[in-house]
Design a protein around this motif. Structure first.
Motif, PDB file in Angstrom:
ATOM      1  N   ASP A  30      -1.426   6.737   0.665  1.00  0.00           N
ATOM      2  CA  ASP A  30      -2.756   6.270   0.245  1.00  0.00           C
ATOM      3  C   ASP A  30      -3.407   5.533   1.416  1.00  0.00           C
ATOM      4  O   ASP A  30      -4.005   4.482   1.253  1.00  0.00           O
ATOM      5  CB  ASP A  30      -2.620   5.356  -0.976  1.00  0.00           C
ATOM      6  CG  ASP A  30      -3.933   5.186  -1.719  1.00  0.00           C
ATOM      7  OD1 ASP A  30      -4.863   5.971  -1.467  1.00  0.00           O
ATOM      8  OD2 ASP A  30      -4.026   4.256  -2.548  1.00  0.00           O
ATOM      9  N   LEU A  31      -3.256   6.125   2.604  1.00  0.00           N
ATOM     10  CA  LEU A  31      -3.729   5.464   3.824  1.00  0.00           C
ATOM     11  C   LEU A  31      -5.021   6.108   4.297  1.00  0.00           C
ATOM     12  O   LEU A  31      -5.127   7.322   4.369  1.00  0.00           O
ATOM     13  CB  LEU A  31      -2.668   5.578   4.922  1.00  0.00           C
ATOM     14  CG  LEU A  31      -1.261   5.119   4.533  1.00  0.00           C
ATOM     15  CD1 LEU A  31      -0.294   5.345   5.689  1.00  0.00           C
ATOM     16  CD2 LEU A  31      -1.272   3.653   4.119  1.00  0.00           C
ATOM     17  N   VAL A  32      -5.983   5.254   4.608  1.00  0.00           N
ATOM     18  CA  VAL A  32      -7.281   5.731   5.085  1.00  0.00           C
ATOM     19  C   VAL A  32      -7.624   4.960   6.350  1.00  0.00           C
ATOM     20  O   VAL A  32      -7.439   3.739   6.415  1.00  0.00           O
ATOM     21  CB  VAL A  32      -8.369   5.527   4.005  1.00  0.00           C
ATOM     22  CG1 VAL A  32      -9.748   5.857   4.564  1.00  0.00           C
ATOM     23  CG2 VAL A  32      -8.071   6.394   2.788  1.00  0.00           C
ATOM     24  N   THR A  92       0.879  -1.172   0.000  1.00  0.00           N
ATOM     25  CA  THR A  92       0.000   0.000   0.000  1.00  0.00           C
ATOM     26  C   THR A  92       0.921   1.227   0.000  1.00  0.00           C
ATOM     27  O   THR A  92       1.927   1.253   0.704  1.00  0.00           O
ATOM     28  CB  THR A  92      -0.860   0.033   1.277  1.00  0.00           C
ATOM     29  OG1 THR A  92      -1.529  -1.215   1.399  1.00  0.00           O
ATOM     30  CG2 THR A  92      -1.862   1.162   1.220  1.00  0.00           C
ATOM     31  N   HIS A  93       0.579   2.204  -0.806  1.00  0.00           N
ATOM     32  CA  HIS A  93       1.415   3.406  -0.837  1.00  0.00           C
ATOM     33  C   HIS A  93       1.246   4.199   0.462  1.00  0.00           C
ATOM     34  O   HIS A  93       0.115   4.392   0.921  1.00  0.00           O
ATOM     35  CB  HIS A  93       1.032   4.265  -2.031  1.00  0.00           C
ATOM     36  CG  HIS A  93       2.043   5.318  -2.354  1.00  0.00           C
ATOM     37  ND1 HIS A  93       2.199   6.440  -1.581  1.00  0.00           N
ATOM     38  CD2 HIS A  93       2.960   5.399  -3.348  1.00  0.00           C
ATOM     39  CE1 HIS A  93       3.171   7.183  -2.102  1.00  0.00           C
ATOM     40  NE2 HIS A  93       3.644   6.576  -3.176  1.00  0.00           N
ATOM     41  N   GLU A 115      -9.005   1.088   6.987  1.00  0.00           N
ATOM     42  CA  GLU A 115      -8.639   0.198   5.877  1.00  0.00           C
ATOM     43  C   GLU A 115      -7.297  -0.457   6.190  1.00  0.00           C
ATOM     44  O   GLU A 115      -6.381   0.210   6.656  1.00  0.00           O
ATOM     45  CB  GLU A 115      -8.451   1.003   4.585  1.00  0.00           C
ATOM     46  CG  GLU A 115      -9.718   1.286   3.843  1.00  0.00           C
ATOM     47  CD  GLU A 115      -9.421   2.018   2.527  1.00  0.00           C
ATOM     48  OE1 GLU A 115      -8.267   2.016   2.062  1.00  0.00           O
ATOM     49  OE2 GLU A 115     -10.363   2.598   1.984  1.00  0.00           O
TER      50      GLU A 115
END
Lengths: 309, 174
Positions: free
Chosen positions: A184-186, A180-181, A189
């Motif tokens: 690009d963390l949420v 995962t980049h 998730e």
């Protein structure tokens, strides 16, 4: 450091039969960080950063991070510069202009050597860069013992679409490989990352996460995950916000006191000349004591941001 | 959908898009109510209007309202604040985007018609989707309103209502 204490220190960084030693997170741990004001950006703009070594995350309450070793790697792999740098009492600040679309890496990477040897019947000690080691420590020194460390402390910001050039491994120390980049963390998730140690999967590595804003919570909220055989691990950020991620891989002699996180010799900041910790030679009175053996240490720290869904 | 490094924006179109028979020439009729807000400092919201596939990816971007005439930054600085759309579609697009970019809109109902015969809907495969209207306002909040619709045949209007940054959103395929 007595032998018994050294054993404790080693045990503190190990797990026994899969059981993670329930050491309380040291409240006094000084943690180095580079915190961006934003990580996901659009358009050609600037980002500001604070860099410090502190107890609470992310409040500058102890020492500034020295900026000498902070390097900006642009999305195309070229080296960019920090601008408007200032080192104040408790923190350093600087700006980076995002002139290119993609992911930037901002951080330090430094090698350090701690050594002891015998010269004319006296114990000698050294601590510094590999270059200084080569100059100052005689070749073929008697009873030479070394602890070699490599420390990274970094963060990432992305303008427009994320890119991966800055994650190209160098084979030195601990390195983060994105599945995962990191931009690009949420929250809520699952994200997957991978650690390499000297270019090979770092298996069974404890990875500590500490959320920011601990001041406003009753408990700090730190948690740990462990890498698998391929060096990868999954993490779900419980809430949106900044997180401090840290992992340390040691082998052989550690030369430092107990405490499972932070940096190796050379300080958690990883910046050359940065405020160090755990240097057994510092402030020592009387004759120098030799290192008990050889060892290596690699530490990795990153400041990550999880966004709201 | 797994958030990997791959560009996930167009996965819903996928390989099938090339051979898909054109959907019937129905249009997507959308009404978006931009609420009138009594605040000390009001800026018209940035709004993205996009089609969300069942796997939560963005199947199409239909409109982006922002301040493209801004002298300071051409308005792109705040595009990331429409963050669901930005993550799934916007960040891989370039702006201004032909046929999508538009100026911000004043409070009141905004009636829009997106043609099924051309533009981003031309290759949209028949099926169930969400029409997403996502608003972000400078010194204000963020809200996304989703309205389900079936693409491929005319249907009854459906609507949903925002709570803060958006009023009623109505969608009809006809």
């Amino acid at each position: 450091m007595t032998f018994k204490k050294r054993l404790l220190a080693v045990a503190a960084s190990m797990t026994l039969g899969g059981f993670v030693l329930a050491l309380p997170f040291a409240a006094q741990a000084h943690r180095g960080w580079i915190a961006p004001t934003a990580t996901v950006l659009s358009g050609e703009i600037w980002v500001s950063f604070d860099a410090a070594i502190s107890n609470e995350l992310f409040y500058a309450d102890h020492n500034p991070m020295r900026l000498d070793g902070v390097v900006v790697t642009a999305p195309d792999g070229s080296v960019d510069k920090i601008q408007n740098a200032l080192t104040a009492k408790y923190r350093s600040t600087f700006d980076v202009q995002l002139t290119k679309p993609g992911t930037y890496k901002i951080g330090t990477a430094s090698a350090n050597i701690m050594a002891s040897w015998t010269e004319n019947g006296a114990v000698k000690r050294f601590r510094g860069t590999p270059e200084d080691f080569a100059e100052q420590v005689p070749a073929g020194a008697a009873d030479l013992k070394t602890i070699k460390s490599f420390n990274r402390n970094e963060t990432f910001v992305t303008r427009d679409a994320p890119t991966t050039t800055v994650f190209k491994p160098t084979g030195k120390g601990l390195e983060l490989i994105p599945v995962t980049h990191p931009n690009d963390l949420v929250s809520g998730e699952a994200a997957t990352f991978k650690f390499l140690l000297d270019g090979k999967p770092a298996a069974d590595l404890d990875v500590t996460f500490a959320p920011g804003n601990a001041r406003y919570r009753a408990t700090p909220g730190d948690f740990k995950v462990k890498t698998g055989a391929d060096g990868s691990f999954k993490v779900t950020f419980p809430e949106a916000g900044l997180y401090w991620m840290n992992a340390v891989a040691r082998s052989g002699e550690t030369g430092r006191r107990a405490g499972g996180e932070g940096g190796g010799p050379g300080g958690p900041g990883g910046a050359p000349g940065g405020p160090g910790m755990g240097d057994p030679g510092a402030g020592q009175q009387g004759p120098a004591t030799p290192l008990a053996g050889d060892g290596t240490s690699a530490s990795y720290t990153a400041t990550l941001e999880a966004l709201r869904p | 959908m797994k958030r990997t490094l791959s560009l996930l924006t167009f996965s819903a179109l996928g390989a099938g898009a090339a051979v898909a028979t054109p959907a019937l020439a129905a249009d997507l009729n959308v009404t978006v109510e931009v609420p009138r807000l009594t605040v000390a400092e009001y800026h018209k919201p940035y709004v993205s209007i996009w089609v969300e596939a069942p796997d939560a990816s963005a199947a199409a971007t239909l409109a982006v309202w922002y301040d493209a005439d801004s002298k300071e930054d051409k308005g792109v600085k705040w595009l990331k604040d429409m963050r669901q759309w930005w993550r799934k579609a916007g960040r891989t697009m370039s702006f201004p985007a032909d046929g999508l970019s538009g100026a911000t809109r004043a409070p009141g109902p905004q009636k829009l018609v997106f043609s099924g015969a051309k533009g981003p809907l031309k290759d949209l495969k028949p099926g169930q989707y969400n029409l997403v209207v996502e608003a972000a306002r400078e010194v204000g909040g963020h809200e996304a309103v989703r309205v389900p619709f079936a693409w491929g045949k005319p249907g009854k209007p459906a609507s949903a209502k925002g709570t803060a940054e958006l009023g009623a959103v109505t969608v009809a395929v006809k």
